[in-house]
Write a protein that holds these residues in place. Sequence first.
Motif, PDB file in Angstrom:
ATOM      1  N   GLN A 563      41.442  23.973  50.246  1.00  0.00           N
ATOM      2  CA  GLN A 563      40.066  24.294  50.653  1.00  0.00           C
ATOM      3  C   GLN A 563      39.286  25.496  49.787  1.00  0.00           C
ATOM      4  OE1 GLN A 563      43.128  24.390  52.298  1.00  0.00           O
ATOM      5  NE2 GLN A 563      42.696  22.585  53.060  1.00  0.00           N
ATOM      6  N   LYS A 564      39.775  25.517  48.026  1.00  0.00           N
ATOM      7  CA  LYS A 564      39.475  26.431  47.691  1.00  0.00           C
ATOM      8  C   LYS A 564      39.524  27.940  47.800  1.00  0.00           C
ATOM      9  CE  LYS A 564      35.279  23.469  46.463  1.00  0.00           C
ATOM     10  NZ  LYS A 564      33.764  23.297  46.423  1.00  0.00           N
ATOM     11  N   ILE A 565      40.688  28.074  47.851  1.00  0.00           N
ATOM     12  CA  ILE A 565      41.479  29.482  48.674  1.00  0.00           C
ATOM     13  C   ILE A 565      42.230  30.092  47.557  1.00  0.00           C
ATOM     14  CG2 ILE A 565      42.596  30.727  50.176  1.00  0.00           C
ATOM     15  CD1 ILE A 565      41.971  28.939  52.191  1.00  0.00           C
ATOM     16  N   ILE A 566      41.443  31.599  46.462  1.00  0.00           N
ATOM     17  CA  ILE A 566      42.252  32.148  45.841  1.00  0.00           C
ATOM     18  C   ILE A 566      43.159  33.255  46.719  1.00  0.00           C
ATOM     19  CG2 ILE A 566      42.429  33.376  43.269  1.00  0.00           C
ATOM     20  CD1 ILE A 566      39.870  31.675  43.272  1.00  0.00           C
ATOM     21  N   ASP A 567      44.700  33.438  46.590  1.00  0.00           N
ATOM     22  CA  ASP A 567      45.208  34.303  46.815  1.00  0.00           C
ATOM     23  C   ASP A 567      46.141  34.877  46.315  1.00  0.00           C
ATOM     24  OD1 ASP A 567      46.067  36.360  48.628  1.00  0.00           O
ATOM     25  OD2 ASP A 567      46.918  34.872  49.917  1.00  0.00           O
ATOM     26  N   ILE A 568      45.917  35.928  45.557  1.00  0.00           N
ATOM     27  CA  ILE A 568      47.750  36.075  44.386  1.00  0.00           C
ATOM     28  C   ILE A 568      47.589  37.693  44.929  1.00  0.00           C
ATOM     29  CG2 ILE A 568      47.659  36.543  41.946  1.00  0.00           C
ATOM     30  CD1 ILE A 568      45.425  34.254  41.246  1.00  0.00           C
ATOM     31  N   GLN A 569      48.333  37.485  45.250  1.00  0.00           N
ATOM     32  CA  GLN A 569      49.259  39.360  46.100  1.00  0.00           C
ATOM     33  C   GLN A 569      49.530  39.472  45.022  1.00  0.00           C
ATOM     34  OE1 GLN A 569      48.471  40.875  49.059  1.00  0.00           O
ATOM     35  NE2 GLN A 569      47.241  38.476  49.390  1.00  0.00           N
ATOM     36  N   GLU A 570      49.490  41.030  45.079  1.00  0.00           N
ATOM     37  CA  GLU A 570      50.169  41.743  43.645  1.00  0.00           C
ATOM     38  C   GLU A 570      49.915  41.076  41.708  1.00  0.00           C
ATOM     39  OE1 GLU A 570      50.628  45.620  44.009  1.00  0.00           O
ATOM     40  OE2 GLU A 570      49.174  45.067  45.334  1.00  0.00           O
ATOM     41  N   ILE A 586      49.938  47.604  36.446  1.00  0.00           N
ATOM     42  CA  ILE A 586      49.408  47.930  37.624  1.00  0.00           C
ATOM     43  C   ILE A 586      49.240  46.682  38.364  1.00  0.00           C
ATOM     44  CG2 ILE A 586      47.419  49.033  39.061  1.00  0.00           C
ATOM     45  CD1 ILE A 586      47.490  51.744  36.974  1.00  0.00           C
ATOM     46  N   PRO A 587      49.352  46.304  39.603  1.00  0.00           N
ATOM     47  CA  PRO A 587      49.029  44.792  39.880  1.00  0.00           C
ATOM     48  C   PRO A 587      47.965  45.012  40.292  1.00  0.00           C
ATOM     49  CG  PRO A 587      51.112  45.211  41.109  1.00  0.00           C
ATOM     50  CD  PRO A 587      50.502  46.626  39.347  1.00  0.00           C
ATOM     51  N   ASN A 588      46.976  43.733  40.713  1.00  0.00           N
ATOM     52  CA  ASN A 588      46.091  43.816  40.842  1.00  0.00           C
ATOM     53  C   ASN A 588      45.929  42.642  42.020  1.00  0.00           C
ATOM     54  OD1 ASN A 588      43.821  45.831  41.252  1.00  0.00           O
ATOM     55  ND2 ASN A 588      44.223  45.037  39.577  1.00  0.00           N
ATOM     56  N   THR A 589      46.018  42.737  43.752  1.00  0.00           N
ATOM     57  CA  THR A 589      45.185  41.541  43.823  1.00  0.00           C
ATOM     58  C   THR A 589      43.874  40.903  44.231  1.00  0.00           C
ATOM     59  OG1 THR A 589      46.764  42.504  45.719  1.00  0.00           O
ATOM     60  CG2 THR A 589      45.718  40.811  46.335  1.00  0.00           C
ATOM     61  N   ILE A 590      44.438  39.534  43.987  1.00  0.00           N
ATOM     62  CA  ILE A 590      42.869  38.638  43.957  1.00  0.00           C
ATOM     63  C   ILE A 590      42.708  37.992  45.031  1.00  0.00           C
ATOM     64  CG2 ILE A 590      41.831  37.578  42.231  1.00  0.00           C
ATOM     65  CD1 ILE A 590      43.020  38.308  39.914  1.00  0.00           C
ATOM     66  N   ALA A 591      41.221  37.312  45.498  1.00  0.00           N
ATOM     67  CA  ALA A 591      41.478  37.271  47.454  1.00  0.00           C
ATOM     68  C   ALA A 591      40.772  36.563  47.158  1.00  0.00           C
ATOM     69  CB  ALA A 591      41.754  37.821  48.567  1.00  0.00           C
ATOM     70  N   LEU A 592      39.557  34.959  46.854  1.00  0.00           N
ATOM     71  CA  LEU A 592      38.935  34.749  47.145  1.00  0.00           C
ATOM     72  C   LEU A 592      38.569  33.580  48.135  1.00  0.00           C
ATOM     73  CD1 LEU A 592      37.806  35.845  44.102  1.00  0.00           C
ATOM     74  CD2 LEU A 592      36.496  34.001  44.328  1.00  0.00           C
ATOM     75  N   ASP A 593      37.987  34.088  49.246  1.00  0.00           N
ATOM     76  CA  ASP A 593      38.504  33.000  50.499  1.00  0.00           C
ATOM     77  C   ASP A 593      37.585  31.671  50.411  1.00  0.00           C
ATOM     78  OD1 ASP A 593      35.924  33.664  51.355  1.00  0.00           O
ATOM     79  OD2 ASP A 593      37.100  35.234  52.882  1.00  0.00           O
ATOM     80  N   GLN A 594      37.493  30.780  51.219  1.00  0.00           N
ATOM     81  CA  GLN A 594      36.388  29.687  51.254  1.00  0.00           C
ATOM     82  C   GLN A 594      35.486  29.996  51.516  1.00  0.00           C
ATOM     83  OE1 GLN A 594      37.071  26.742  53.979  1.00  0.00           O
ATOM     84  NE2 GLN A 594      36.813  25.112  53.402  1.00  0.00           N
ATOM     85  N   ALA A 595      34.219  31.214  52.021  1.00  0.00           N
ATOM     86  CA  ALA A 595      33.662  31.635  51.687  1.00  0.00           C
ATOM     87  C   ALA A 595      33.151  31.968  51.007  1.00  0.00           C
ATOM     88  CB  ALA A 595      33.222  32.345  53.565  1.00  0.00           C
ATOM     89  N   THR A 596      34.091  32.842  50.223  1.00  0.00           N
ATOM     90  CA  THR A 596      33.474  33.822  49.232  1.00  0.00           C
ATOM     91  C   THR A 596      33.542  32.762  47.345  1.00  0.00           C
ATOM     92  OG1 THR A 596      34.269  35.609  50.126  1.00  0.00           O
ATOM     93  CG2 THR A 596      33.503  35.157  47.319  1.00  0.00           C
ATOM     94  N   ALA A 597      32.622  33.011  47.181  1.00  0.00           N
ATOM     95  CA  ALA A 597      32.353  32.478  45.743  1.00  0.00           C
ATOM     96  C   ALA A 597      32.340  33.130  44.494  1.00  0.00           C
ATOM     97  CB  ALA A 597      31.230  31.035  45.220  1.00  0.00           C
TER      98      ALA A 597
END
Length: 850
Positions: A563-570, A586-597
């Motif tokens: 579904q082209k979802i990027i969900d990287i927690q911490e 310092i970690p970072n969450t990276i989240a790009l859902d299906q509607a975010t390009a």
Amino acid sequence: MVKEDKISPGMQQYLDIKESYPDAFLLFRMGDFYELFYDDAVKAAQILEISLTSRNKNADHPIPMAGVPYHSAQQYIDVLVDLGYKVAIAEQMEDPKKAVGVVKREVVQVITPGTVVDSTKPDNANNFLVAIDFLNGLYGLSYMDLTTGEFYATSLSDFAAIRSEIQNLKAREVVVGYELSREQEQELTKQMNLLLSPESGVYEDVHLLGDDLSSVESQAAGKLLQYVHRTQKRELSHLQRLVHYEIKDFLQMTYATKVSLDLLENARTGKKHGSLFWLLDETKTAMGMRLLRTWIDRPLVSQDRILERQDIVQVFLDNFFERSDLTDSLKGVYDIERLASRVSFGKVNPKDLLQLGQTLAQVPRIKAILSSFDSPALDQLNAAIDALPQLESLISSAIDENAPATITEGGMIRTGFDSQLDHYRQVMREGTSWIAEMEAKERAASGISTLKIDYNRKDGYYFHVTNSNLPLVPDHFFRKATLKNSERFGTAELAKIEGDMLEAREQSATLEYDIFMSVRNQVEQYIQQLQDLAKNIATVDTLQSLAIVAENNHYVRPTFNNQKIIDIQEGRHAVVERVMGAQEYIPNTIALDQATAIQLITGPNMSGKSTYMRQLALTVIMAQMGSFVAAQSAELPIFDAIYTRIGAADDLISGQSTFMVEMMEANMAIQRATSGSLILFDELGRGTATYDGMALAQSIIEYIHDKVGAKTMFATHYHELTELSTSLPYLVNVHVATLEQNGNVTFLHKITEGPADKSYGIHVAKIAGLPSDLLTRADRILTDLEAHSVSLTSDKKVSPESDQDANQQLSLFEMKGINDELAAALAELDVVNMTPMEAMTALFEMKKLL
């Protein structure tokens, strides 16, 4: 090359051979030296720092001459080849003592940067020799590593792809099968510093090439084989059957992308330390190390293959003690691939075979440990590992454990392997005692108290009997020589011992050499099986390495979605975390859902935007090569390509500015990316005027958003671009958080939603230590500029076709104190066609206007 008026037969032989190898240094064997003459001698003396002398010093035209000892020639050859030269080795093909006239000599091998197999500076990395060809609008590329026998081919649509693949392979030499254009030749030689070796012949080998290649691939591979056979002058039984591959079968990355992400080496230092390879390398074998490099260089796009690797890494993680035993057992494995190639080249020595035997003896233990894991995937891999017990038995029974590294000194073959060799050794070892025993026995039997056995070259071994004792000489003695006061006698038994001793002395070394050659030839029959064994052990080694790294750094197993979802927690940048230490990162969450390009990232310099972007790229690469990743959890799509523009760099050799390189890399991404690609752009457009850069940056964002659809991270200092989120539905703003107190700024290195409120560039300058009065002045100028700046909003987009935008560009100069006359003067300037002197004159006139 200046020739003598009268050429000796030996020099004529040299000149005849040299004529066939004009592009190589010719090392001409003369006794214990390799000699170089004429221009070769002059150049080599300078490069190698050896003495330059001359032949026929009293002649009108003395011949320049330089030489190196044959036993240490390899170190000199390495220097020449490392500098990009070819070296032809002309050996004596007959014994000089038996030669009639000039000793026959022939070139037995040509060593080039792409064909090095022996080196005094061993390197576990591959050394790929590349061949390229062109046919019917398509380019063919084939490459091989002579030290391992690997052999590949593919076809590509354009020369840019050819160049990128050559760069990715880190080739030093390219075999060229067609007429290059001037531009192509310039790119390969001047910009990439490659040695080009033309080849028109095609070596047809159905066994190696198969019949499933395209015409241009077959042509490139055939010319590569022809070049290799022409230079190495021997059959190469270790060359593996050619493997066809497609670029699209792997995660596509340009060479520039791999460099910017520090995949195989640190871009700043050129060293392994600080690279992803450095982080992931817990391999214990040379084969595993090379395979790990390949996996990093070519991550997979097949989810099934990725999951197969992940499954085995998980099994290794779940079984610590068994994995530790496996790791220890791999430490006893030598470089099977390169040992096999040495056998094929006829360069293997007793030490090499001992290493091979020790490795094979270790394989049953490796198999036993692998069978202790409860894993169908590992069982399948284990079943493919053949311990080759017959070969191990041959080596262990044939080669003495204390054998030397040379094959001419004896002591190679184990006692008990060959009865005749054992007999020779016994004769040489016990012959003297046999003669002493015979002497005592015959003295007692004959009653001749002074009887003794002597030796000389003419008569060999004999009994010395004085004239007074001649009546006591036994009947089985026979006369060998008569002297004035004595006679010399022999016996059949003494003659046999003498014959055995002489034969043993003369024949033992020859027999031992022949036995070693026979063993080597038997080992050669196992080359393909050895290569298969090497591949399987390398796979085991690489997977256990990934398990060790995952355990030591607390990595997690990523999952994949369609579904082209990027969900990287911490998530963390794995390499930076390893360098800094987990406590400081310092970690970072990276989240790009299906509607975010697109994520548009704003924030100050030094705040971590580039690290954040690289973090995503490294996580994708690690995941798609089968590794676990640095995060609390990670869900990703399978990407087909990664395109980056990170960091500023000129391409000075090709005369391209930072901005030109930036635009070329941006163009490659835009033209080649698909909706399944990942694009990382850092500060795109900063290399030109403010409004030019802003206009290009916005246009690029809109193009990717509307026409490409790739997941994109776009870091920028152009805060005006954040307004695009109101008109582009698939774009979101994020920024790097900062803490500002009492005029001091702390960068929190944490990505949060929304746009940044300002740049903090002057604060970065303050951290760098610039003078306080300079910073105060910069702050005043910034305030003035901001008061007169033009906002770039989503309803006032920049369009190259718009006349309004030309006026927007001019608005940069709409500041107090600049009059119409100066503006008119500026407008009339033809900047592109001005000479430097004309530009200086114009600048002087405008200064007068002010």
